[in-house]
Design a protein around this motif. Structure first.
Motif, PDB file in Angstrom:
ATOM      1  N   ARG A  72       0.836  -1.203   0.000  1.00  0.00           N
ATOM      2  CA  ARG A  72       0.000   0.000   0.000  1.00  0.00           C
ATOM      3  C   ARG A  72       0.871   1.254   0.000  1.00  0.00           C
ATOM      4  O   ARG A  72       0.577   2.225  -0.697  1.00  0.00           O
ATOM      5  CB  ARG A  72      -0.925   0.013   1.224  1.00  0.00           C
ATOM      6  CG  ARG A  72      -2.126  -0.888   1.066  1.00  0.00           C
ATOM      7  CD  ARG A  72      -3.163  -0.575   2.123  1.00  0.00           C
ATOM      8  NE  ARG A  72      -2.634  -0.606   3.479  1.00  0.00           N
ATOM      9  CZ  ARG A  72      -2.689  -1.629   4.300  1.00  0.00           C
ATOM     10  NH1 ARG A  72      -3.255  -2.752   3.898  1.00  0.00           N
ATOM     11  NH2 ARG A  72      -2.205  -1.560   5.518  1.00  0.00           N
ATOM     12  N   GLU A  99       3.876   1.558  -1.253  1.00  0.00           N
ATOM     13  CA  GLU A  99       4.441   1.729  -2.601  1.00  0.00           C
ATOM     14  C   GLU A  99       3.411   2.273  -3.568  1.00  0.00           C
ATOM     15  O   GLU A  99       3.724   3.135  -4.404  1.00  0.00           O
ATOM     16  CB  GLU A  99       4.968   0.386  -3.110  1.00  0.00           C
ATOM     17  CG  GLU A  99       6.215  -0.093  -2.395  1.00  0.00           C
ATOM     18  CD  GLU A  99       6.589  -1.504  -2.797  1.00  0.00           C
ATOM     19  OE1 GLU A  99       6.040  -2.005  -3.805  1.00  0.00           O
ATOM     20  OE2 GLU A  99       7.427  -2.102  -2.111  1.00  0.00           O
ATOM     21  N   ARG A 100       2.163   1.798  -3.479  1.00  0.00           N
ATOM     22  CA  ARG A 100       1.117   2.307  -4.364  1.00  0.00           C
ATOM     23  C   ARG A 100       0.840   3.781  -4.098  1.00  0.00           C
ATOM     24  O   ARG A 100       0.664   4.567  -5.033  1.00  0.00           O
ATOM     25  CB  ARG A 100      -0.169   1.491  -4.195  1.00  0.00           C
ATOM     26  CG  ARG A 100      -0.116   0.145  -4.878  1.00  0.00           C
ATOM     27  CD  ARG A 100      -1.487  -0.469  -4.982  1.00  0.00           C
ATOM     28  NE  ARG A 100      -2.108  -0.701  -3.693  1.00  0.00           N
ATOM     29  CZ  ARG A 100      -2.155  -1.866  -3.072  1.00  0.00           C
ATOM     30  NH1 ARG A 100      -1.610  -2.923  -3.629  1.00  0.00           N
ATOM     31  NH2 ARG A 100      -2.743  -1.989  -1.902  1.00  0.00           N
ATOM     32  N   ARG A 101       0.826   4.184  -2.816  1.00  0.00           N
ATOM     33  CA  ARG A 101       0.616   5.601  -2.480  1.00  0.00           C
ATOM     34  C   ARG A 101       1.742   6.453  -3.037  1.00  0.00           C
ATOM     35  O   ARG A 101       1.515   7.525  -3.592  1.00  0.00           O
ATOM     36  CB  ARG A 101       0.532   5.776  -0.962  1.00  0.00           C
ATOM     37  CG  ARG A 101      -0.841   5.514  -0.399  1.00  0.00           C
ATOM     38  CD  ARG A 101      -0.950   6.056   1.002  1.00  0.00           C
ATOM     39  NE  ARG A 101       0.061   5.557   1.899  1.00  0.00           N
ATOM     40  CZ  ARG A 101      -0.069   4.522   2.728  1.00  0.00           C
ATOM     41  NH1 ARG A 101      -1.204   3.870   2.764  1.00  0.00           N
ATOM     42  NH2 ARG A 101       0.903   4.146   3.502  1.00  0.00           N
ATOM     43  N   ARG A 102       2.987   5.963  -2.899  1.00  0.00           N
ATOM     44  CA  ARG A 102       4.145   6.704  -3.397  1.00  0.00           C
ATOM     45  C   ARG A 102       4.045   6.866  -4.917  1.00  0.00           C
ATOM     46  O   ARG A 102       4.293   7.952  -5.457  1.00  0.00           O
ATOM     47  CB  ARG A 102       5.435   5.978  -3.017  1.00  0.00           C
ATOM     48  CG  ARG A 102       6.679   6.753  -3.373  1.00  0.00           C
ATOM     49  CD  ARG A 102       7.950   6.033  -2.952  1.00  0.00           C
ATOM     50  NE  ARG A 102       7.966   5.738  -1.532  1.00  0.00           N
ATOM     51  CZ  ARG A 102       8.239   4.541  -1.001  1.00  0.00           C
ATOM     52  NH1 ARG A 102       8.537   3.533  -1.807  1.00  0.00           N
ATOM     53  NH2 ARG A 102       8.240   4.357   0.287  1.00  0.00           N
ATOM     54  N   ALA A 103       3.660   5.800  -5.619  1.00  0.00           N
ATOM     55  CA  ALA A 103       3.535   5.872  -7.080  1.00  0.00           C
ATOM     56  C   ALA A 103       2.438   6.855  -7.481  1.00  0.00           C
ATOM     57  O   ALA A 103       2.606   7.636  -8.427  1.00  0.00           O
ATOM     58  CB  ALA A 103       3.238   4.490  -7.652  1.00  0.00           C
ATOM     59  N   ARG A 104       1.298   6.857  -6.758  1.00  0.00           N
ATOM     60  CA  ARG A 104       0.230   7.808  -7.073  1.00  0.00           C
ATOM     61  C   ARG A 104       0.679   9.242  -6.826  1.00  0.00           C
ATOM     62  O   ARG A 104       0.378  10.145  -7.603  1.00  0.00           O
ATOM     63  CB  ARG A 104      -1.016   7.495  -6.231  1.00  0.00           C
ATOM     64  CG  ARG A 104      -1.844   6.358  -6.778  1.00  0.00           C
ATOM     65  CD  ARG A 104      -3.215   6.322  -6.142  1.00  0.00           C
ATOM     66  NE  ARG A 104      -3.189   6.266  -4.693  1.00  0.00           N
ATOM     67  CZ  ARG A 104      -3.322   5.160  -3.969  1.00  0.00           C
ATOM     68  NH1 ARG A 104      -3.501   3.999  -4.576  1.00  0.00           N
ATOM     69  NH2 ARG A 104      -3.299   5.205  -2.653  1.00  0.00           N
ATOM     70  N   ARG A 105       1.415   9.443  -5.726  1.00  0.00           N
ATOM     71  CA  ARG A 105       1.904  10.782  -5.401  1.00  0.00           C
ATOM     72  C   ARG A 105       2.846  11.290  -6.498  1.00  0.00           C
ATOM     73  O   ARG A 105       2.760  12.443  -6.935  1.00  0.00           O
ATOM     74  CB  ARG A 105       2.632  10.737  -4.054  1.00  0.00           C
ATOM     75  CG  ARG A 105       2.584  12.032  -3.293  1.00  0.00           C
ATOM     76  CD  ARG A 105       3.219  11.928  -1.929  1.00  0.00           C
ATOM     77  NE  ARG A 105       2.650  10.881  -1.101  1.00  0.00           N
ATOM     78  CZ  ARG A 105       3.340   9.902  -0.512  1.00  0.00           C
ATOM     79  NH1 ARG A 105       4.639   9.838  -0.634  1.00  0.00           N
ATOM     80  NH2 ARG A 105       2.739   8.994   0.213  1.00  0.00           N
ATOM     81  N   ALA A 152       2.897  10.317  -9.626  1.00  0.00           N
ATOM     82  CA  ALA A 152       2.118  10.543 -10.846  1.00  0.00           C
ATOM     83  C   ALA A 152       1.391  11.880 -10.775  1.00  0.00           C
ATOM     84  O   ALA A 152       1.331  12.629 -11.769  1.00  0.00           O
ATOM     85  CB  ALA A 152       1.130   9.405 -11.062  1.00  0.00           C
ATOM     86  N   ARG A 153       0.823  12.195  -9.597  1.00  0.00           N
ATOM     87  CA  ARG A 153       0.134  13.491  -9.450  1.00  0.00           C
ATOM     88  C   ARG A 153       1.118  14.650  -9.572  1.00  0.00           C
ATOM     89  O   ARG A 153       0.820  15.667 -10.195  1.00  0.00           O
ATOM     90  CB  ARG A 153      -0.582  13.553  -8.100  1.00  0.00           C
ATOM     91  CG  ARG A 153      -1.893  12.797  -8.089  1.00  0.00           C
ATOM     92  CD  ARG A 153      -2.705  13.162  -6.870  1.00  0.00           C
ATOM     93  NE  ARG A 153      -1.988  12.930  -5.633  1.00  0.00           N
ATOM     94  CZ  ARG A 153      -2.199  11.937  -4.795  1.00  0.00           C
ATOM     95  NH1 ARG A 153      -3.141  11.053  -5.056  1.00  0.00           N
ATOM     96  NH2 ARG A 153      -1.493  11.815  -3.689  1.00  0.00           N
ATOM     97  N   GLU A 182       1.970  15.156 -13.178  1.00  0.00           N
ATOM     98  CA  GLU A 182       0.845  15.784 -13.875  1.00  0.00           C
ATOM     99  C   GLU A 182       0.795  17.287 -13.591  1.00  0.00           C
ATOM    100  O   GLU A 182       0.574  18.090 -14.488  1.00  0.00           O
ATOM    101  CB  GLU A 182      -0.468  15.113 -13.439  1.00  0.00           C
ATOM    102  CG  GLU A 182      -1.675  15.579 -14.214  1.00  0.00           C
ATOM    103  CD  GLU A 182      -1.609  15.180 -15.674  1.00  0.00           C
ATOM    104  OE1 GLU A 182      -2.117  15.944 -16.512  1.00  0.00           O
ATOM    105  OE2 GLU A 182      -1.043  14.107 -15.979  1.00  0.00           O
TER     106      GLU A 182
END
Length: 184
Positions: free
Chosen positions: A152, A154-160, A162-163, A166
Motif C-alpha cells: 500500500r 508503494e502504491r501511495r508513493r507511485a500515485r503521489r 504521478a500526481r 501531472e
C-alpha cells in the motif's frame, strides 16, 4: 412451483379446475397453474408469491452472516483438512473394532490410522498457514511488518509521483508563452 414443473413435465392447463390428479391415496391433489420461469422476461420479482398458499410459513428465515466468508484458498484447505480428518477417524474406529475382534486386519489398520494422523495434522497446519499467508497478502493484518502495508505504501508513493508529474506538466504548459499578454 410444483414437482411436475421442476421436472419439466407438461403442466395441467387448468381444465380440471382447482383439483388436479388423484394421488396414490385416492385424495385429489391441487395442481398449481404454470407460471413463467424465473429466468424469463415475463417473470416479475414477486412471481413466486402467487404460488404460496395463504397459510404458508417458511421453514427458515434468512439472516445476515455474522462473519465474512472465508477466502477461497483457505476454504479449499479447510474442506481438504475436514475430509482427511474424517477419513482418519474412520480408520481409527475400524482399527479399534478389528483389534476387539482379534482380526488380522487390526495391525494394517493401526498403521493406516497412524499415517492418517500425520496427514491430518499436515492438513490442519495447511489451513493455518494458508490463512496466515492470505491475511498478510491481502492486508487483513495491520502490523508494521505486513507485506500488504508495504505494498500500500508503494502504491501511495507511485500515485503521489504521478500526481506531481501531472502538476509539473500543467505548469510547463502555462509558462510556454503562447497567448501571454502581460509580461514579456
Amino acid at each position: 412451483m410444483g414437482t411436475a414443473e421442476r421436472r419439466g413435465a407438461p403442466a395441467d392447463d387448468g381444465a380440471t379446475g382447482a383439483t388436479g390428479a388423484t394421488g396414490a391415496t385416492g385424495a385429489t391433489v391441487p395442481v398449481a397453474r404454470r407460471t413463467p420461469d424465473r429466468d424469463s422476461p415475463a417473470a416479475g420479482p414477486d412471481s413466486r408469491a402467487d404460488e404460496r398458499p395463504p397459510g404458508y410459513r417458511p421453514l427458515w428465515t434468512e439472516e445476515p452472516a455474522r462473519r465474512r466468508r472465508l477466502p477461497d484458498p483457505v476454504r479449499t484447505a479447510a474442506v481438504r483438512a475436514v475430509l482427511v480428518v474424517a477419513v482418519t477417524l474412520i480408520l481409527a474406529m475400524v482399527a479399534f473394532l478389528c483389534t476387539l475382534a482379534e482380526s488380522w486386519l487390526a495391525f494394517p489398520m493401526v498403521l493406516a490410522s497412524v499415517a492418517g494422523t500425520v496427514v491430518a495434522t499436515w492438513g490442519v497446519l495447511d489451513v493455518w498457514v494458508t490463512r496466515q499467508v492470505w491475511n498478510q497478502r491481502h492486508g487483513v493484518v495491520s502490523v508494521p511488518s505486513s507485506t500488504a502495508r508495504a505494498m500500500r505504501r508503494e502504491r501511495r508513493r507511485a500515485r503521489r509521483l504521478a500526481r506531481a508529474a501531472e502538476r509539473g506538466r500543467g505548469r510547463i504548459g502555462r509558462r510556454g508563452g503562447a497567448g501571454q499578454l502581460s509580461h514579456p
